[in-house]
Design a protein around this motif. Structure first.
Motif, PDB file in Angstrom:
ATOM      1  N   HIS A  60      44.704  72.950  45.263  1.00  0.00           N
ATOM      2  CA  HIS A  60      45.454  72.003  43.840  1.00  0.00           C
ATOM      3  C   HIS A  60      45.773  73.205  42.791  1.00  0.00           C
ATOM      4  CE1 HIS A  60      46.441  68.527  45.766  1.00  0.00           C
ATOM      5  NE2 HIS A  60      47.729  69.305  46.114  1.00  0.00           N
ATOM      6  N   ARG A 100      32.925  69.316  41.032  1.00  0.00           N
ATOM      7  CA  ARG A 100      34.182  68.616  41.813  1.00  0.00           C
ATOM      8  C   ARG A 100      35.699  68.632  41.386  1.00  0.00           C
ATOM      9  NH1 ARG A 100      36.403  63.974  41.886  1.00  0.00           N
ATOM     10  NH2 ARG A 100      37.741  62.997  44.035  1.00  0.00           N
ATOM     11  N   HIS A 120      41.271  66.105  42.377  1.00  0.00           N
ATOM     12  CA  HIS A 120      42.467  65.984  43.111  1.00  0.00           C
ATOM     13  C   HIS A 120      43.832  65.143  42.816  1.00  0.00           C
ATOM     14  CE1 HIS A 120      45.080  66.327  46.682  1.00  0.00           C
ATOM     15  NE2 HIS A 120      45.586  65.007  46.092  1.00  0.00           N
ATOM     16  N   SER A 121      43.530  64.027  42.281  1.00  0.00           N
ATOM     17  CA  SER A 121      44.185  63.303  40.930  1.00  0.00           C
ATOM     18  C   SER A 121      44.939  63.837  40.168  1.00  0.00           C
ATOM     19  CB  SER A 121      43.770  61.984  41.427  1.00  0.00           C
ATOM     20  OG  SER A 121      42.599  61.506  40.409  1.00  0.00           O
ATOM     21  N   SER A 142      48.400  77.922  47.235  1.00  0.00           N
ATOM     22  CA  SER A 142      48.180  76.561  48.456  1.00  0.00           C
ATOM     23  C   SER A 142      47.827  76.834  49.431  1.00  0.00           C
ATOM     24  CB  SER A 142      48.949  75.363  47.567  1.00  0.00           C
ATOM     25  OG  SER A 142      48.784  75.512  46.140  1.00  0.00           O
ATOM     26  N   GLY A 149      37.489  72.711  47.703  1.00  0.00           N
ATOM     27  CA  GLY A 149      38.832  71.282  48.021  1.00  0.00           C
ATOM     28  C   GLY A 149      39.153  70.923  47.400  1.00  0.00           C
ATOM     29  N   LEU A 150      40.166  70.269  48.143  1.00  0.00           N
ATOM     30  CA  LEU A 150      41.365  70.096  47.992  1.00  0.00           C
ATOM     31  C   LEU A 150      41.890  69.973  46.289  1.00  0.00           C
ATOM     32  CD1 LEU A 150      42.602  67.300  49.493  1.00  0.00           C
ATOM     33  CD2 LEU A 150      43.366  68.723  50.043  1.00  0.00           C
ATOM     34  N   GLY A 151      41.001  69.721  45.419  1.00  0.00           N
ATOM     35  CA  GLY A 151      41.148  69.772  43.773  1.00  0.00           C
ATOM     36  C   GLY A 151      41.446  71.586  43.322  1.00  0.00           C
ATOM     37  N   THR A 157      44.402  67.058  39.390  1.00  0.00           N
ATOM     38  CA  THR A 157      44.889  68.470  39.578  1.00  0.00           C
ATOM     39  C   THR A 157      46.416  68.766  40.176  1.00  0.00           C
ATOM     40  OG1 THR A 157      43.720  68.776  41.784  1.00  0.00           O
ATOM     41  CG2 THR A 157      42.673  70.040  39.799  1.00  0.00           C
ATOM     42  N   GLY A 158      47.294  67.583  41.136  1.00  0.00           N
ATOM     43  CA  GLY A 158      47.730  67.043  42.219  1.00  0.00           C
ATOM     44  C   GLY A 158      49.542  66.859  40.649  1.00  0.00           C
TER      45      GLY A 158
END
Length: 147
Positions: free
Chosen positions: A84, A23, A26-27, A64, A79-81, A29-30
């Motif tokens: 990003h 995993r 996300h926080s 993206s 995933g969003l990670g 990588t964003g």
């Protein structure tokens, strides 16, 4: 540039996290995306290289968006990670040229595919999950080295 040094340090850390937990947060990588955008924007303003910034931004946004569509089409695969992280990679490489960004993302996906085929052939487990972060970061490192 400071953005490349920061990205290389955080990229190693994110790749290790992805290997251990499967995993990419996300926080983080964003936040990496935003910090790199800020640093590259400052560099662009300082050196008056707006074309480089535009190319980097378009590269990052295009990657993206494409991977977000892929993540929605194949739930549970990206995933969003991952999205990003790939966008941040395309942004940082797009600063050099958009071709570098495209090459790195395609190379990472090909490397991931080869790794997956080899792992499935070895274990015969088609349900296994493999982290994408190390492939993305490895492609970034190779692209930076040859660019």
């Amino acid at each position: 540039m400071l953005g490349y040094w920061l990205f290389s340090v955080l990229g190693v850390g994110l790749s290790c996290v992805d290997c251990r937990r499967h995993r990419l947060p996300h926080s983080i990588t964003g936040t990496l995306w935003v910090i790199c955008a800020f640093l590259f924007t400052a560099e662009s303003v300082y050196h008056r290289q707006v074309a480089h910034l535009a190319e980097a931004a378009l590269s990052g946004i295009a990657v993206s968006a494409a991977l977000m569509l892929l993540a929605m089409a194949l739930p549970g695969q990206l995933g969003l990670g991952d999205v990003h992280f790939a966008g941040a990679i395309a942004f940082t490489l797009g600063w050099l040229q958009w071709e570098n960004a495209a090459t790195a993302i395609v190379a990472a996906l090909i490397f991931q595919w080869i790794w997956t085929v080899m792992a499935v052939a070895k274990t015969h487990d088609r349900t296994m999950t493999l982290p994408l972060g190390p492939a993305l970061f490895g492609a970034w490192v190779v692209t930076i080295a040859i660019a």
